[in-house]
Design an enzyme around this catalytic site. Structure first.
Site, PDB file in Angstrom:
ATOM      1  N   GLU A  70      -5.684 -50.122-100.200  1.00  0.00           N
ATOM      2  CA  GLU A  70      -5.101 -51.175 -98.531  1.00  0.00           C
ATOM      3  C   GLU A  70      -6.615 -51.346 -97.524  1.00  0.00           C
ATOM      4  OE1 GLU A  70      -3.480 -54.853 -98.478  1.00  0.00           O
ATOM      5  OE2 GLU A  70      -2.086 -53.173 -99.472  1.00  0.00           O
ATOM      6  N   GLU A  91      -0.272 -53.409 -89.868  1.00  0.00           N
ATOM      7  CA  GLU A  91       0.354 -54.362 -90.746  1.00  0.00           C
ATOM      8  C   GLU A  91       0.467 -54.321 -92.253  1.00  0.00           C
ATOM      9  OE1 GLU A  91      -0.394 -58.580 -91.828  1.00  0.00           O
ATOM     10  OE2 GLU A  91      -0.699 -58.305 -89.937  1.00  0.00           O
TER      11      GLU A  91
END
Length: 434
Positions: free
Chosen positions: A135, A65
């Site tokens: 990330e 996501e």
């Protein structure tokens, strides 16, 4: 307008302004027109979340996501952010246990941009190694932040204790070590395995035109793969006791039980029970625990449903000196609710639920999310009148029956973190609930 031959199915409810079209690929497009607004909420909901992970890949759905916004074949991560914010819109996502959502809110004229951005990130993300490394660090920080927030962490520990050794019991965020080691291939495999047309719903709410939304979705999501088997590990409630000593000011505890699934006939009775027991300032727990005894600042009940089960429980945050008194009081209030429910209590709880349902219809974001959940769980939009009718049908006998059923369904789950030395032991809680 999209030609009739391109559509597999279309239904509409003129009274509610809701329309549904199923494309030949199996992708469903749902819209809810709100003529009085000038904006639109557009999103894509995927029928896959953390429950579809293996133990080794725990956290992949949430990391994916995040990574969906980190660049595609034609857009950079910065480009995605600048493009949506250049028109005053915003775009975001979240991962749940049974689904994942990607959504944007824009002015009515920018619906095509929102659909294009969503289609791009969900079909053409590149997952560049450099972006993935960055990330990972962000998500590991998020995991650390959750651990530093005990009234959040206690719910993860509660879930794990209720469903040990199962995907339903593992953290949505995953672990720091697992995320640090997550290979790029895992993201690609998860997306290709689960982000498939029949398992996705495109939703538009607000100032939208259904036929135009269908056109945009049909063109934008042409690259989605078709159906594939995605077996779901059945929910096996176990329950038990878990407590962790932490140097905190308060004990954060959750006492819970197996709940009911979305399709269960007692679903709405369970909702009324949760509000009546601990859903507001007039609830039994708030009045007895906080107002009458001053044992906690925060106390509330909750009810979570899944496609094949659920959880029902009570959260409280209290001082180390009060926990020995508070937990027996909570047990007593739960038992008292198995009988003697008054019509006035039921009426108040039903009114709170009905107001929540109707007030949510005033927000395009809430309306879109509600439609998406209904399509994923029930396969159709549920008319508001039907929801209200089911809420109104709940009486005191139904509330008492569902609580008795919940208490008989399995042993309780008790979790506490903080200064837990004075917290009653599990055996005492079991005895109190008899």
């Amino acid at each position: 307008m999209t030609g009739r031959r391109r559509l597999k199915e279309r239904t509409a409810d003129a009274d509610s302004g809701i329309a549904v079209t199923t494309l030949p690929s199996g992708l469903r497009v749902v819209s809810s027109v709100m003529a009085h607004v000038e904006t639109a909420s557009v999103g894509v909901w995927v029928d896959a979340g953390a429950r579809y992970e293996t133990r080794e890949m725990n956290g992949v759905a949430h990391l994916l996501e995040h990574m969906a916004f980190k660049g595609t074949e034609r857009r950079t991560a910065r480009g995605i952010a600048e493009e949506i914010e250049s028109v005053g819109g915003h775009i975001n996502a979240y991962t749940a246990r049974e689904h994942t959502a990607y959504y944007a809110r824009v002015l009515k004229e920018d619906v095509p941009l929102a659909v294009d951005l969503l289609a791009d990130i969900l079909q053409h993300s590149t997952f560049h190694d450099a972006e993935l490394e960055r990330e990972r660090t962000v998500v590991i920080q998020e995991i650390g932040q959750a651990r530093d927030t005990p009234d959040d962490e206690v719910f993860d520990l509660f879930q794990e204790t209720a469903f040990p050794g199962q995907s339903l019991g593992r953290s949505i965020l995953g672990t720091a070590d697992g995320v640090a080691a997550m290979p790029r291939r895992a993201l690609i495999d998860y997306m290709s395995g689960h982000y498939r047309a029949p398992r996705m719903v495109v939703v538009g709410a607000g100032k939208v035109d259904h036929d135009r939304l269908v056109e945009l979705a049909s063109a934008g999501f042409a690259s989605l793969p078709g159906a594939s088997a995605s077996p779901l590990e059945p929910a096996r409630y176990v329950g038990g006791d878990f407590r962790a000593e932490r140097p905190l000011e308060q004990v954060h505890l959750v006492l819970g039980f197996p709940g009911v699934a979305y399709h269960d006939p007692d679903f709405y009775a369970k909702e009324v029970l949760s509000v009546l027991l601990g859903g507001g300032m007039s609830s039994r727990l708030f009045q007895e625990v906080r107002e009458e005894r001053g044992l906690a600042y925060s106390i509330f009940s909750f009810a979570s449903s899944y496609v094949d089960g659920g959880l029902f429980g009570v959260y409280a945050g209290t001082g180390a000196e009060q926990v020995a008194t508070l937990l027996p009081v909570v047990c007593d209030e739960i038992l008292k609710a198995t009988s003697g429910i008054t019509a006035a209590e039921v009426n108040r709880a039903r009114a709170q639920i009905k107001a929540g349902v109707l007030m949510s219809l005033e927000s395009s974001s809430s309306r879109g999310e509600q439609l998406a959940r209904q399509m994923l769980v029930f396969g159709r939009p549920i008319p508001t009148a039907e929801i209200i009718e089911r809420i109104e049908a709940v009486d005191g006998a139904a509330v008492q029956r569902v609580l008795q059923r919940i208490l008989a369904a399995g042993q309780p789950t008790l979790v506490g973190i903080g200064p837990v030395a004075e917290m009653p032991d599990y055996g005492q809680v079991l005895a109190r609930l008899q």
